[in-house]
Design a protein around this motif. Sequence first.
Motif, PDB file in Angstrom:
ATOM      1  N   HIS A   1       0.833  -1.229   0.063  1.00 65.29           N
ATOM      2  CA  HIS A   1      -0.030  -0.031   0.004  1.00 65.29           C
ATOM      3  C   HIS A   1       0.989   1.323  -0.072  1.00 65.29           C
ATOM      4  O   HIS A   1       0.464   2.290  -0.583  1.00 65.29           O
ATOM      5  CB  HIS A   1      -0.995  -0.083   1.120  1.00 65.29           C
ATOM      6  CG  HIS A   1      -0.379   0.331   2.449  1.00 65.29           C
ATOM      7  ND1 HIS A   1       0.394  -0.520   3.225  1.00 65.29           N
ATOM      8  CD2 HIS A   1      -0.295   1.319   3.115  1.00 65.29           C
ATOM      9  CE1 HIS A   1       0.838  -0.073   4.513  1.00 65.29           C
ATOM     10  NE2 HIS A   1       0.434   1.186   4.285  1.00 65.29           N
ATOM     11  N   LEU A   2       1.956   1.235   0.681  1.00 65.67           N
ATOM     12  CA  LEU A   2       2.992   2.328   0.655  1.00 65.67           C
ATOM     13  C   LEU A   2       3.575   2.461  -0.921  1.00 65.67           C
ATOM     14  O   LEU A   2       3.795   3.823  -1.400  1.00 65.67           O
ATOM     15  CB  LEU A   2       3.845   2.377   1.487  1.00 65.67           C
ATOM     16  CG  LEU A   2       3.802   2.560   3.064  1.00 65.67           C
ATOM     17  CD1 LEU A   2       4.994   2.640   3.775  1.00 65.67           C
ATOM     18  CD2 LEU A   2       2.965   4.126   3.070  1.00 65.67           C
ATOM     19  N   THR A   3       3.800   1.547  -1.460  1.00 63.34           N
ATOM     20  CA  THR A   3       4.321   1.519  -2.599  1.00 63.34           C
ATOM     21  C   THR A   3       3.379   2.243  -3.675  1.00 63.34           C
ATOM     22  O   THR A   3       3.734   3.168  -4.402  1.00 63.34           O
ATOM     23  CB  THR A   3       4.565   0.054  -3.393  1.00 63.34           C
ATOM     24  OG1 THR A   3       5.496  -0.515  -2.464  1.00 63.34           O
ATOM     25  CG2 THR A   3       5.013   0.317  -4.790  1.00 63.34           C
ATOM     26  N   ALA A   4       1.802   2.036  -3.590  1.00 60.56           N
ATOM     27  CA  ALA A   4       0.884   2.490  -4.045  1.00 60.56           C
ATOM     28  C   ALA A   4       0.652   4.156  -4.017  1.00 60.56           C
ATOM     29  O   ALA A   4       0.496   4.903  -5.017  1.00 60.56           O
ATOM     30  CB  ALA A   4      -0.363   1.901  -3.986  1.00 60.56           C
ATOM     31  N   MET A   5       0.912   4.426  -2.588  1.00 51.87           N
ATOM     32  CA  MET A   5       0.549   5.649  -2.153  1.00 51.87           C
ATOM     33  C   MET A   5       1.635   6.612  -2.718  1.00 51.87           C
ATOM     34  O   MET A   5       1.577   7.613  -3.472  1.00 51.87           O
ATOM     35  CB  MET A   5       0.536   5.856  -0.885  1.00 51.87           C
ATOM     36  CG  MET A   5       0.311   7.222  -0.295  1.00 51.87           C
ATOM     37  SD  MET A   5       1.051   7.356   1.429  1.00 51.87           S
ATOM     38  CE  MET A   5       2.753   7.243   1.505  1.00 51.87           C
ATOM     39  N   LEU A   6       2.959   6.135  -2.719  1.00 54.30           N
ATOM     40  CA  LEU A   6       4.119   6.890  -3.237  1.00 54.30           C
ATOM     41  C   LEU A   6       4.241   6.894  -4.642  1.00 54.30           C
ATOM     42  O   LEU A   6       4.632   8.039  -5.295  1.00 54.30           O
ATOM     43  CB  LEU A   6       5.407   6.463  -2.673  1.00 54.30           C
ATOM     44  CG  LEU A   6       5.635   6.538  -1.135  1.00 54.30           C
ATOM     45  CD1 LEU A   6       6.668   5.562  -0.489  1.00 54.30           C
ATOM     46  CD2 LEU A   6       5.982   7.968  -0.793  1.00 54.30           C
ATOM     47  N   GLY A   7       3.524   5.858  -5.400  1.00 54.67           N
ATOM     48  CA  GLY A   7       3.477   6.090  -6.651  1.00 54.67           C
ATOM     49  C   GLY A   7       2.496   7.065  -7.256  1.00 54.67           C
ATOM     50  O   GLY A   7       2.713   7.865  -8.384  1.00 54.67           O
ATOM     51  N   VAL A   8       1.377   7.129  -6.360  1.00 57.13           N
ATOM     52  CA  VAL A   8       0.487   8.286  -6.815  1.00 57.13           C
ATOM     53  C   VAL A   8       0.852   9.674  -6.580  1.00 57.13           C
ATOM     54  O   VAL A   8       0.813  10.636  -7.461  1.00 57.13           O
ATOM     55  CB  VAL A   8      -0.851   8.092  -5.969  1.00 57.13           C
ATOM     56  CG1 VAL A   8      -1.828   9.236  -5.970  1.00 57.13           C
ATOM     57  CG2 VAL A   8      -1.528   6.712  -6.408  1.00 57.13           C
ATOM     58  N   TYR A   9       1.895   9.681  -5.369  1.00 57.11           N
ATOM     59  CA  TYR A   9       2.509  10.936  -5.215  1.00 57.11           C
ATOM     60  C   TYR A   9       3.572  11.271  -6.479  1.00 57.11           C
ATOM     61  O   TYR A   9       3.473  12.501  -6.794  1.00 57.11           O
ATOM     62  CB  TYR A   9       3.227  11.175  -3.952  1.00 57.11           C
ATOM     63  CG  TYR A   9       2.286  11.616  -2.869  1.00 57.11           C
ATOM     64  CD1 TYR A   9       1.709  13.107  -2.944  1.00 57.11           C
ATOM     65  CD2 TYR A   9       1.827  10.943  -1.684  1.00 57.11           C
ATOM     66  CE1 TYR A   9       1.099  13.682  -1.999  1.00 57.11           C
ATOM     67  CE2 TYR A   9       1.199  11.432  -0.693  1.00 57.11           C
ATOM     68  CZ  TYR A   9       0.726  12.833  -0.731  1.00 57.11           C
ATOM     69  OH  TYR A   9      -0.271  13.432   0.057  1.00 57.11           O
ATOM     70  N   GLY A  10       4.162  10.354  -6.856  1.00 55.36           N
ATOM     71  CA  GLY A  10       5.247  10.433  -7.829  1.00 55.36           C
ATOM     72  C   GLY A  10       4.593  11.113  -9.252  1.00 55.36           C
ATOM     73  O   GLY A  10       4.958  11.869  -9.954  1.00 55.36           O
ATOM     74  N   ALA A  11       3.393  10.389  -9.635  1.00 54.37           N
ATOM     75  CA  ALA A  11       2.601  10.850 -10.631  1.00 54.37           C
ATOM     76  C   ALA A  11       2.016  12.229 -10.600  1.00 54.37           C
ATOM     77  O   ALA A  11       2.210  12.888 -11.643  1.00 54.37           O
ATOM     78  CB  ALA A  11       1.276   9.772 -11.015  1.00 54.37           C
TER      79      ALA A  11
END
Length: 466
Positions: free
Chosen positions: A320-330
Amino acid sequence: MTTSVRELAEATPGTRDRYVDLLRVASLGTVVLGHWLMATVDTTPGGTAARGPGVGNLLAAVPELQPLTWLLQIMPVFFFVGGFSHALSYRSLSRRTPAEARYPAFVRARLQRLLRPVMVFVCVWGAAALLSQLAGADGGLADVTFRLVTQPLWFIGVYLAMVALTPPMLRLHERYGWGAFGALVAAAAAVDVLRFALGVPFVEFLNFAFVWLAVHQLGFLRADGRLLARGAPLALAAGGLAGAVTLVALGPYPLSMVGMPGEKVSNMAPPTLALLCHGLWLTGAVELLRRPAARLLERPKVWRAVVAANGVVMTAFLWHLTAMLGVYGAMLTLDPRLPEPASAAWWAQVPPRLAAAALVTALLIAVFRRFERPSAAAAGRGGDGTGTPGGGSGPVAALGVTLCLFGVLGMSMVGFAGLLEGRTAMLVAFRVSAPVAVAMALAGWLLVERTGPGGRGRPGPRLTER
């Protein structure tokens, strides 16, 4: 042959405590939601973003929201559920396994289903960090991600300790009952007295054991039906809440039940008596909700949803942190200047950001969920997670789980940033690097896999963790 969620749900024994399965899903789901909601990325010049984006905590930016942690810090419920499940599993194993093979069989069965998704997660992120550094990438959100993405593994490390200590702690419970639980509470209180009143150094780390073992012990009491007595949940909830409020109001304990940047004292790391009281009131509160929730879980659609969620909840937690940080990166790619944390524009972005994080997590679950399945042998026995009776070495199993514990805790502390520069973190009394932590975890896992029940089997379906 793949068993569908509907078939698993319809095959549920009538004696199964469905509410415990719901609590497992709800506790990890709440942790995921809390991380998504509380994480902020600061891109304002001159602040934490002076050398690139910085990840912060909404609760530090808006201290008035810290009382929310008394609801969102629900990890004690997961350890409570773990104690319940471990008691049932170990007792089930004891009825059909020779005493000398019991411990390695139990440890292998529990770690097999827990560590497979963890090891895949670690290998994927370790490879990503290595390739990133070899390519010369440095700084920015990627560096922050390599540092932060392993932090939730602390809970896996502590949970491994609970698994390893289940047999001796269960024997103490069966002999002393509430007395064993009371002794752990008294030990946690004594540690805080030595820490805060007498200034004894390093003693606080003992509460990683005493606090979480006390909550875990409540699960044993629940398995024996001792928390089902009239008035017991209310007394636990009221007493725990009163204790937590008193300690926070009068003692050196902070209001937040999660760690805050810059605070001298954290209720979480290491755990305090205030966090234990928080765990007591949460346990009592969820037990007060048991009857209405149990009636709801009799509905087929609701139960199928719980069964489906239990099949992927650990995968969701890991990624879930991978997903959250991926969203912030986008978001940073689209607009390098994100709204200031806790501003009106930031709050307006919360719903779409959470929805995007949920979508990315669902995609990651689709890729990695296969590693959360148990062996076919375990599934064939109804998913109790105890493994097939067989031989094995208790000392080898103990060594394996100890290596796994320290390896996973080490990874949670050091992360994967600076992989080639030898970045280290202090783990108990020695410094550990990411490669050493990964090596310990993998070596421990391999040792445990070679003990306990014979036969490896192919992945099969499962109902829940126990």
